[in-house]
Design an enzyme around this catalytic site. Structure first.
Site, PDB file in Angstrom:
ATOM      1  N   ASP A  14       0.768  -1.105  -0.191  1.00 56.62           N
ATOM      2  CA  ASP A  14      -0.105   0.012   0.186  1.00 56.62           C
ATOM      3  C   ASP A  14       0.768   1.213   0.112  1.00 56.62           C
ATOM      4  OD1 ASP A  14       1.040  -0.006   2.485  1.00 56.62           O
ATOM      5  OD2 ASP A  14      -0.622  -0.542   3.599  1.00 56.62           O
ATOM      6  N   GLU A  42       0.305  -9.069  -1.165  1.00 52.48           N
ATOM      7  CA  GLU A  42      -0.404  -8.585   0.110  1.00 52.48           C
ATOM      8  C   GLU A  42      -1.495  -7.796  -0.409  1.00 52.48           C
ATOM      9  OE1 GLU A  42       0.626  -5.327   3.093  1.00 52.48           O
ATOM     10  OE2 GLU A  42       1.864  -7.171   3.862  1.00 52.48           O
ATOM     11  N   HIS A  95       5.352   5.976  12.689  1.00 55.64           N
ATOM     12  CA  HIS A  95       5.624   6.875  11.707  1.00 55.64           C
ATOM     13  C   HIS A  95       4.395   7.176  10.934  1.00 55.64           C
ATOM     14  CE1 HIS A  95       4.696   3.611   8.652  1.00 55.64           C
ATOM     15  NE2 HIS A  95       5.244   2.718   9.447  1.00 55.64           N
ATOM     16  N   ARG A 140       1.575   8.870   8.785  1.00 57.15           N
ATOM     17  CA  ARG A 140       1.237  10.350   8.565  1.00 57.15           C
ATOM     18  C   ARG A 140      -0.068  10.768   9.265  1.00 57.15           C
ATOM     19  NH1 ARG A 140       4.091   9.498   4.086  1.00 57.15           N
ATOM     20  NH2 ARG A 140       4.892  11.208   2.860  1.00 57.15           N
ATOM     21  N   HIS A 157      12.219   6.270  13.202  1.00 59.98           N
ATOM     22  CA  HIS A 157      12.089   6.327  11.739  1.00 59.98           C
ATOM     23  C   HIS A 157      12.747   7.583  11.313  1.00 59.98           C
ATOM     24  CE1 HIS A 157       9.956   6.664   7.788  1.00 59.98           C
ATOM     25  NE2 HIS A 157       9.524   5.498   7.923  1.00 59.98           N
TER      26      HIS A 157
HETATM   27  C1  UD1 Z   1       6.455   5.340   3.726  1.00 61.60           C
HETATM   28  C2  UD1 Z   1       5.057   4.815   3.156  1.00 61.60           C
HETATM   29  C3  UD1 Z   1       4.243   4.209   4.117  1.00 61.60           C
HETATM   30  C4  UD1 Z   1       5.080   2.965   5.034  1.00 61.60           C
HETATM   31  C5  UD1 Z   1       6.483   3.755   5.523  1.00 61.60           C
HETATM   32  C6  UD1 Z   1       7.119   2.647   6.026  1.00 61.60           C
HETATM   33  C7  UD1 Z   1       3.847   6.199   1.450  1.00 61.60           C
HETATM   34  C8  UD1 Z   1       3.274   7.651   1.164  1.00 61.60           C
HETATM   35  N1  UD1 Z   1       4.280   6.022   2.831  1.00 61.60           N
HETATM   36  O1  UD1 Z   1       6.032   6.477   4.923  1.00 61.60           O
HETATM   37  O2  UD1 Z   1       3.273   3.563   3.806  1.00 61.60           O
HETATM   38  O3  UD1 Z   1       4.384   2.262   5.873  1.00 61.60           O
HETATM   39  O4  UD1 Z   1       7.057   4.346   4.426  1.00 61.60           O
HETATM   40  O5  UD1 Z   1       8.522   3.098   7.009  1.00 61.60           O
HETATM   41  O6  UD1 Z   1       4.337   5.481   0.738  1.00 61.60           O
HETATM   42  N2  UD1 Z   1      13.699   9.065   5.200  1.00 61.60           N
HETATM   43  C9  UD1 Z   1      15.262   9.253   5.113  1.00 61.60           C
HETATM   44  N3  UD1 Z   1      15.566   7.913   4.777  1.00 61.60           N
HETATM   45  C10 UD1 Z   1      15.134   6.937   4.550  1.00 61.60           C
HETATM   46  C11 UD1 Z   1      13.661   6.761   4.401  1.00 61.60           C
HETATM   47  C12 UD1 Z   1      12.762   8.068   4.884  1.00 61.60           C
HETATM   48  O7  UD1 Z   1      15.506  10.183   5.277  1.00 61.60           O
HETATM   49  O8  UD1 Z   1      15.613   5.830   4.224  1.00 61.60           O
HETATM   50  C13 UD1 Z   1      13.096  10.565   5.295  1.00 61.60           C
HETATM   51  C14 UD1 Z   1      13.128  11.514   4.089  1.00 61.60           C
HETATM   52  O9  UD1 Z   1      13.244  12.916   4.676  1.00 61.60           O
HETATM   53  C15 UD1 Z   1      11.639  11.300   3.255  1.00 61.60           C
HETATM   54  C16 UD1 Z   1      11.007  10.982   4.628  1.00 61.60           C
HETATM   55  O10 UD1 Z   1      11.556  10.279   5.493  1.00 61.60           O
HETATM   56  O11 UD1 Z   1      11.447  12.498   2.699  1.00 61.60           O
HETATM   57  C17 UD1 Z   1       9.461  10.439   4.499  1.00 61.60           C
HETATM   58  O12 UD1 Z   1       9.519   9.411   3.694  1.00 61.60           O
HETATM   59  P1  UD1 Z   1       8.076   8.741   2.673  1.00 61.60           P
HETATM   60  O13 UD1 Z   1       8.624   7.373   2.192  1.00 61.60           O
HETATM   61  O14 UD1 Z   1       7.795   9.634   1.812  1.00 61.60           O
HETATM   62  O15 UD1 Z   1       7.146   8.549   4.115  1.00 61.60           O
HETATM   63  P2  UD1 Z   1       7.092   7.248   5.106  1.00 61.60           P
HETATM   64  O16 UD1 Z   1       6.929   7.992   6.285  1.00 61.60           O
HETATM   65  O17 UD1 Z   1       8.595   6.860   5.200  1.00 61.60           O
HETATM   66  N1  UDP Z   2      11.822  -2.737  11.026  1.00 67.49           N
HETATM   67  C1  UDP Z   2      13.328  -2.889  11.415  1.00 67.49           C
HETATM   68  N2  UDP Z   2      14.213  -1.775  12.000  1.00 67.49           N
HETATM   69  C2  UDP Z   2      13.620  -0.722  12.538  1.00 67.49           C
HETATM   70  C3  UDP Z   2      12.082  -0.902  12.562  1.00 67.49           C
HETATM   71  C4  UDP Z   2      11.355  -1.757  11.915  1.00 67.49           C
HETATM   72  O1  UDP Z   2      13.771  -3.685  10.270  1.00 67.49           O
HETATM   73  O2  UDP Z   2      13.947  -0.250  13.079  1.00 67.49           O
HETATM   74  C5  UDP Z   2      11.149  -3.489  10.375  1.00 67.49           C
HETATM   75  C6  UDP Z   2      10.074  -4.303  11.138  1.00 67.49           C
HETATM   76  O3  UDP Z   2      10.408  -5.620  11.563  1.00 67.49           O
HETATM   77  C7  UDP Z   2       9.116  -4.734   9.944  1.00 67.49           C
HETATM   78  C8  UDP Z   2       9.134  -3.296   9.156  1.00 67.49           C
HETATM   79  O4  UDP Z   2      10.468  -2.844   9.324  1.00 67.49           O
HETATM   80  O5  UDP Z   2       9.367  -5.711   9.247  1.00 67.49           O
HETATM   81  C9  UDP Z   2       7.972  -2.477   9.416  1.00 67.49           C
HETATM   82  O6  UDP Z   2       8.278  -1.084   8.708  1.00 67.49           O
HETATM   83  P1  UDP Z   2       7.610   0.134   9.016  1.00 67.49           P
HETATM   84  O7  UDP Z   2       7.008   0.118  10.375  1.00 67.49           O
HETATM   85  O8  UDP Z   2       8.596   1.289   8.814  1.00 67.49           O
HETATM   86  O9  UDP Z   2       6.470   0.125   7.980  1.00 67.49           O
HETATM   87  P2  UDP Z   2       4.919  -0.539   7.757  1.00 67.49           P
HETATM   88  O10 UDP Z   2       5.093  -1.830   8.139  1.00 67.49           O
HETATM   89  O11 UDP Z   2       4.095   0.174   8.892  1.00 67.49           O
HETATM   90  O12 UDP Z   2       4.713  -0.117   6.540  1.00 67.49           O
END
Ligand code: UD1
Ligand code: UDP
Length: 383
Positions: free
Chosen positions: A97, A119, A222, A224, A255
């Site tokens: 998603d 999924e 994390h 939104r 995160h």
């Molecule tokens: C995204 C997904 C969410 C998922 C989550 C898992 C969307 C809209 N959101 O949300 O569904 O549950 O990932 O974690 O697809 N950033 C870094 N380095 C990284 C990752 C993130 O710096 O490796 C920072 C950056 O500033 C980036 C911000 O996090 O712009 C947001 O990342 P983004 O993927 O847009 O949203 P998530 O909240 O991570």
């Molecule tokens: N996870 C990880 N390191 C962390 C936190 C989470 O490897 O510090 C793993 C966790 O075991 C799970 C996945 O990341 O498999 C979940 O990711 P996240 O919570 O970012 O996203 P969501 O599942 O909510 O989309």
């Protein structure tokens, strides 16, 4: 020979698609396996690629600091155009998603390439919770030709929306394949547990503290829809709990999203080191995270994937959300929704720490999300 392209971009998609990549690669006579990462997460994606030793064929490298949904959607669609034209896959597989999944599915549709949704069929039926994920998965479900539903309930959700039954396969969730792989690896690799302990110590948490009878509450957040007031209230509740339970450690691998870190600083101050029994640390590599989850007493999270993993390890999960698309563990009693309300979080965590009967009820190991063979089922369906 069928050319399969797997597209993913965030940490959870990578964890759940990695075992599938490995499974396709076991059959080179049947499948030409191509991996395209969008890089929606840069560092957190790369951590997973390293652990599973996956070298992507294409990397769109789209991440920008502080990106919004428009940035991610536009950059994935434009990036996928050239990749699809060059690779010409027979089918594109996307996961779950995220905005990477929906935008990649849309790009494949624009080139009339069939999409398989891994999924598939999870629903809250509330398009703003979780946001934007509920709409992302509904849209991806409309585009997909093959639906790999993790549970009978997710299959039913798809049938209710009019998806033809022959297009749906119940497979279990590939996250359990990934989890079993890690648990086996930790058990069977000499000295790996010691290495993970050392890694955690370097990250800022010494698991030897737990040998002295202390308990561990593992926290992640994390979503939104929780940004702003929701996160402030979560952080205040966690602060109260750290004061109420000095013999319990609270570990929060943060995160990287800056929207998640700001409220933590607002509540706990600029300097997050030396907060006694509260440990804010950088995001952990998957192996270290599972290792720590196995040691946890309680998991407090708004994550999707962790709601699926922790019940398998017999860990009670309190979910800081108002809805869940994963009701199976809720029904089994090992997961409970607590929202982001301050009192509710404090009361529910306190009850699990103080009341052994309540704890025992919630800590039976159950695994409604799979048996570790989801990837084999997906591969055999497409073979
Ligand atoms: C995204 C997904 C969410 C998922 C989550 C898992 C969307 C809209 N959101 O949300 O569904 O549950 O990932 O974690 O697809 N950033 C870094 N380095 C990284 C990752 C993130 O710096 O490796 C920072 C950056 O500033 C980036 C911000 O996090 O712009 C947001 O990342 P983004 O993927 O847009 O949203 P998530 O909240 O991570
Ligand atoms: N996870 C990880 N390191 C962390 C936190 C989470 O490897 O510090 C793993 C966790 O075991 C799970 C996945 O990341 O498999 C979940 O990711 P996240 O919570 O970012 O996203 P969501 O599942 O909510 O989309």
């Amino acid at each position: 020979m069928k050319k399969i392209m797997l597209v993913f971009g965030t940490r959870p998609e990578a964890i759940k698609m990695a075992p599938l990549v490995k499974e396709f690669q076991k059959h080179p006579e049947t499948f030409d396996t191509v991996v395209c990462v969008t890089g929606q997460h840069r560092q957190m994606l790369d951590q997973v690629l390293d652990i599973f030793d996956i070298k992507p064929d294409y990397d769109l490298n789209i991440m920008q600091a502080g990106q919004d949904l428009f940035d991610v959607t536009a950059r994935v669609i434009i990036g996928m155009r050239d990749v699809l034209d060059e690779a010409k896959p027979d089918i594109v597989l996307v996961h779950g998603d995220t905005t990477t999944s929906t935008a990649a599915a849309l790009a494949a549709f624009y080139r009339q390439i069939p999409v398989g949704h891994v999924e598939a069929g999870l629903r809250t039926h509330n398009i703003y919770s979780p946001w934007p994920e509920e709409m992302n998965r509904q849209l991806t479900g409309r585009i997909a030709s093959h639906h790999f539903a993790p549970t009978p309930l997710s299959r039913q959700n798809l049938l209710d929306e009019g998806v033809a039954k022959e297009r749906i396969t119940v497979t279990g969730n590939t996250v359990i394949d990934a989890l079993y792989w890690v648990v086996d690896k930790i058990k069977n690799t000499p000295r790996l547990a010691d290495e993970l302990k050392a890694e955690l110590r370097k990250a800022g948490y010494d698991t030897d503290r737990l040998s002295k009878g202390r308990k561990l509450v593992l926290i992640t957040g994390h979503r939104r829809e929780n940004f702003g007031d929701g996160f402030i209230s979560m952080c205040k509740a966690i602060k109260t709990l750290t004061e109420k339970y000095p013999d319990t450690d609270f570990v929060y691998p943060m995160h990287l999203n800056p929207n998640v870190r700001r409220p933590i600083h607002d509540v706990f101050g600029e300097d997050l080191s030396n907060l006694g029994n509260m440990f804010f640390i950088e995001p952990l590599e998957y192996l270290s995270f599972v290792f720590l989850m196995e040691k946890a007493h309680i998991v407090l999270t708004d994550s999707g994937g962790i709601q699926e993993e922790a019940p398998g390890l017999g860990k009670p999960v309190l979910v800081m959300r108002d809805t869940t698309e994963r009701p199976e563990a809720l029904e089994a009693g090992t997961v409970r929704l607590v929202g982001t309300d301050y009192d509710r979080i404090v009361n529910e965590v306190s009850s699990l720490i103080d009341n052994p009967d309540h704890y025992n009820q919630m800590s039976q190991a159950i695994n409604p999300y799979g048996d570790g063979q989801a990837c084999e089922r997906i591969v055999s369906k497409l073979g």
